[in-house]
Scaffold this motif. Structure first.
Motif, mmCIF file in Angstrom:
data_model
loop_
_atom_site.group_PDB
_atom_site.id
_atom_site.type_symbol
_atom_site.label_atom_id
_atom_site.label_comp_id
_atom_site.label_asym_id
_atom_site.label_seq_id
_atom_site.Cartn_x
_atom_site.Cartn_y
_atom_site.Cartn_z
ATOM 1 N N LEU A 1 0.714 -1.127 0.048
ATOM 2 C CA LEU A 1 -0.129 -0.047 -0.042
ATOM 3 C C LEU A 1 0.914 1.100 -0.058
ATOM 4 O O LEU A 1 0.568 2.214 -0.479
ATOM 5 N N GLU A 2 2.172 1.360 0.648
ATOM 6 C CA GLU A 2 2.731 2.319 0.692
ATOM 7 C C GLU A 2 3.514 2.657 -0.827
ATOM 8 O O GLU A 2 3.910 3.939 -0.826
ATOM 9 N N ARG A 3 3.587 1.483 -1.666
ATOM 10 C CA ARG A 3 4.413 1.917 -2.926
ATOM 11 C C ARG A 3 3.413 2.394 -3.778
ATOM 12 O O ARG A 3 4.013 2.968 -4.937
ATOM 13 N N ARG A 4 1.978 2.964 -3.289
ATOM 14 C CA ARG A 4 1.496 3.614 -4.518
ATOM 15 C C ARG A 4 1.742 5.207 -4.593
ATOM 16 O O ARG A 4 1.477 6.040 -5.160
ATOM 17 N N TYR A 5 2.552 5.494 -3.447
ATOM 18 C CA TYR A 5 2.827 6.854 -3.178
ATOM 19 C C TYR A 5 4.141 7.109 -3.922
ATOM 20 O O TYR A 5 4.895 6.098 -4.081
ATOM 21 N N PRO A 6 4.718 8.527 -4.235
ATOM 22 C CA PRO A 6 5.983 8.692 -4.708
ATOM 23 C C PRO A 6 6.924 8.259 -3.705
ATOM 24 O O PRO A 6 6.641 8.214 -2.505
ATOM 25 N N GLN B 1 11.852 -3.272 -0.460
ATOM 26 C CA GLN B 1 11.305 -2.227 -1.408
ATOM 27 C C GLN B 1 10.072 -2.871 -2.284
ATOM 28 O O GLN B 1 9.365 -2.331 -2.960
ATOM 29 N N GLY B 2 10.576 -4.258 -2.562
ATOM 30 C CA GLY B 2 9.748 -4.897 -3.468
ATOM 31 C C GLY B 2 10.318 -4.602 -5.034
ATOM 32 O O GLY B 2 9.484 -4.934 -5.854
ATOM 33 N N GLY B 3 11.478 -4.145 -5.037
ATOM 34 C CA GLY B 3 11.848 -3.813 -6.480
ATOM 35 C C GLY B 3 13.183 -2.631 -6.169
ATOM 36 O O GLY B 3 13.339 -2.018 -5.063
#
Length: 445
Positions: A239-244, A410-412
């Motif tokens: 959910l955090e990765r949707r942010y810049p 980070q998932g990437g």
């Protein structure tokens, strides 16, 4: 007369008589004035007028017995407790063993009485229902449930997700190990007796107060985890990765303040900062349009398209300038042409190694890995990379592990993040990054 005994049928479950130290048998006497610990006497000591310290023979007393009917005549309270314990030990429906354990009733009497008073009794059923509801409410207050829209993950034992969840067991809605897991150890040997001095009693009370404060801290941490939904850490990170990137860094820094405000206020804070970054980006873009003399959004679309084409042309010219220094090396020119064709085709170029320096001279020879620590942990492709990049295996393994940990967190992983993480030559970092991407060890964001 208090006819309800707080002890079981076994005489060894009852406390000893304070007069003769024999195990109590009903009926027995309990002093109504001595306390806080109960003062029990058998009938023989009571008739002799036994006195001990603060207890006097003229104190008020209670007769403790369970020889009275509770649910129906003919069944005493002692038999009711014996029936319930027998059903708990032998199992519901095993009436033969239940009657054998009771020794005073037949299996037909046990079955008839239990079904009539504990199964088909409407009053008792409603009482059970209210008890279950109270237990459910208590569990809901102390457990760590997920949000209604979340499916609780059930990872395998000792997996990465299980370690991320800190030993949380979804089936029990509790942790395998609590916060301050050994808080009860300091309390297990504390026993309040009448012989304690005032200082010792005050010390024991202080130990109990300390234990209560530690329990409150444990419940406070559970409440923070429950309110903010921090159990499913992977989903929280997604959910955090949707942010810049800027908002992600802010979210990471502000997470420690989640214990101060509620989940709604914390989410509003993050959303407001995300909106602020978005507005700043849009304002900067509008200022760029105004500087370029653009007055409509239709013209802005044309401007963006032309800008992308112009940047692609500039990138190609930059690559051509870079390859001019290798013009005398046919092998280097061939490698550059293959790389350019791959970029034009929209695929990732293969990592190439140019073996000449800017002046046309040969670069340093490959590094000899013989006898270097960590060489045996590398495969053939990694050995070749370390030889070409001239990187010792120990350093390569450290850089690889750091990139893998960051990618997993980070998932990437982007190249800029890899360069910020590894403080070495940027060209070596890119070669290591591209090699790990090609090998499938890490993935791009």
């Amino acid at each position: 007369m208090d006819r309800l005994s707080s002890f079981g049928n076994d005489p060894f479950d009852k406390p000893p008589c304070r007069g003769c130290s024999t195990y109590l048998v009903e009926p027995y006497i309990k002093c109504a004035e001595c306390g806080p610990s109960a003062f029990f006497l058998c009938l023989q000591c009571f008739t002799r007028g036994f006195e001990y310290r603060k207890h006097q023979s003229d104190h008020k007393y209670e007769i403790m017995t369970s020889d009275f009917p509770v649910l129906e005549p003919g069944w005493t309270a002692q038999e009711e407790m014996a029936l319930l314990e027998a059903v708990m030990d032998c199992g519901f429906g095993n009436w033969q063993d239940v009657a054998y354990q009771m020794r005073s009733r037949t299996k037909e009497e046990c079955e008839t009485h239990y079904m009539k008073n504990f199964i088909n009794n409407p009053l008792f059923s409603s009482t059970l229902l209210s008890l279950r509801q109270m237990e459910a409410n208590r569990t809901a207050d102390t457990a760590i449930p997920f949000r209604p829209t979340d499916d609780p993950p059930r990872p395998t034992f000792d997996s990465l997700l299980s370690r991320d969840m800190a030993g949380y067991m979804p089936a029990r809605a509790d942790f395998m190990e609590e916060f301050d897991n050994y808080a009860e150890w300091d309390l297990k040997d504390v026993d309040f007796v009448d012989d304690d001095s005032d200082i010792l009693q005050s010390l024991k009370i202080a130990v109990v107060d300390i234990y209560h404060s530690r329990l409150k801290e444990r419940q406070r941490r559970k409440k923070i985890i429950r309110d903010h939904g921090l159990i499913n850490l992977r989903k929280f990170q997604i959910l955090e990765r949707r942010y810049p990137r800027e908002v992600q860094d802010l979210h990471e820094a502000m997470r420690r303040f989640a214990r101060v405000v509620g989940p709604t206020e914390h989410d509003k804070l993050i959303e407001s900062h995300a909106l602020e970054f978005e507005l700043r980006r849009e304002i900067k873009k509008l200022q760029e349009y105004r500087k370029a003399g653009i007055q409509s959004f239709c013209s802005a679309k044309v401007y963006e398209r032309v800008k992308r084409v112009r940047e692609d042309e500039r990138r190609k010219r930059t690559m051509l300038t870079d390859v001019l220094q290798y013009i005398q090396d046919s092998r280097a020119c061939q490698q550059w042409l293959h790389k350019q064709a791959a970029i034009d085709a929209g695929i990732s170029p293969v990592v190439t190694t140019i073996t000449t320096s800017a002046s046309g001279r040969r670069s340093a020879p490959p590094l000899n890995l013989t006898g270097l620590p960590g060489t045996d942990k590398l495969n053939d492709r990694e050995k070749e990379l370390c030889q070409v990049v001239r990187l010792v295996p120990g350093a390569y393994l450290e850089y690889k592990q750091a990139l893998l940990n960051e990618c997993r967190r980070q998932g990437g992983l982007r190249l800029a993040q890899a360069r910020a993480l590894i403080k070495i030559d940027v060209n070596k970092t890119r070669k290591i990054y591209d090699f790990l991407i090609k090998e499938g060890c890490i993935n791009k964001t």
